[in-house]
Enzyme design. Structure first.
Site, PDB file in Angstrom:
ATOM      1  CB  CYS A  90      -0.894  -0.004   1.243  1.00 31.25           C
ATOM      2  SG  CYS A  90      -1.848   1.509   1.449  1.00 31.25           S
ATOM      3  CB  CYS A  93      -0.350   2.102   5.717  1.00 30.79           C
ATOM      4  SG  CYS A  93      -1.114   0.586   5.112  1.00 30.79           S
ATOM      5  CB  CYS A 139      -5.389  -0.371   2.516  1.00 31.84           C
ATOM      6  SG  CYS A 139      -4.085  -0.844   3.677  1.00 31.84           S
ATOM      7  CB  CYS A 142      -4.005   3.139   5.923  1.00 37.13           C
ATOM      8  SG  CYS A 142      -3.931   3.073   4.123  1.00 37.13           S
ATOM      9  CB  CYS A 162     -10.088  -3.544 -11.362  1.00 40.30           C
ATOM     10  SG  CYS A 162      -9.743  -2.373 -12.651  1.00 40.30           S
TER      11      CYS A 162
HETATM   12 ZN   LIG Z   1      -2.783   1.097   3.506  1.00 35.25          ZN
END
Ligand SMILES: [Zn+2]
Length: 177
Positions: A90, A93, A139, A142, A162
């Site tokens: 990510c 984070c 995510c 976060c 996607c």
């Molecule tokens: Zn994240």
């Protein structure tokens, strides 16, 4: 008079029993809830920041996609045709989101994966924006918007995650290196 008294005593006994029952189940239930939430927080250390803090960390394009649920233009993203071997984290984070083994060429113009890296990577939410029923992917650490998941992907899962390139950060061996 006697009869009423007997009924009254019975009532007292019953209510005493009942309150005992509540007393016993009450804390047990509370314990269960506490344990549950503790397990939840152990699974992923949630990262919560203010909008201002996110604006400092992310580029304006990342902020638009990840915190405002925007979408990058198709075929413009860094990882659309990318074939490096490693893992996609990510961009907000560093949570591990996808493995390059699960990446496939969907032809849509966005990096596509058939499964997340682990249970800690993502969570899903119904998205009915513009009256299109889609499933949003975020995510787990976060809460950043990453993209959407569709059920027209390849085996073994049949899923197509996607994902916007800007919400990803690749770590591994880039091709040709
Ligand atoms: Zn994240």
């Amino acid at each position: 008079m006697n009869l009423t008294r007997r009924f009254f005593l019975k009532y007292l006994m019953l209510s005493a029993l009942f309150s005992k029952f509540i007393y016993k189940t009450g804390p047990a239930l509370a314990d269960g809830i506490n344990t549950g939430s503790q397990e939840g927080s152990d699974m992923t250390d949630k990262i919560i920041k203010t909008e201002a803090e996110w604006k400092k960390i992310l580029t304006s394009e990342q902020y638009d996609v990840m915190r405002k649920k925007g979408t990058e233009r198709a075929f413009t993203g860094e990882y659309d045709g990318f074939k490096g071997e490693g893992r996609y984290h990510c961009a907000g984070c560093d949570n591990v989101l996808f493995d390059s083994n699960a990446k496939f060429d969907s032809g849509t113009g966005w990096p596509s994966f058939y499964e997340p890296a682990s249970e800690k990577s993502l969570y899903e939410e119904e998205d009915n924006v513009f009256f299109m029923k889609r499933t949003e992917v975020l995510c787990r650490r976060c809460d950043a918007h990453l993209g959407h998941v569709f059920d027209d992907g390849p085996p073994p899962t049949g899923l197509r995650y996607c994902i916007n390139s800007v919400s990803l950060k690749f770590k591994g061996d880039a091709p040709g290196k």
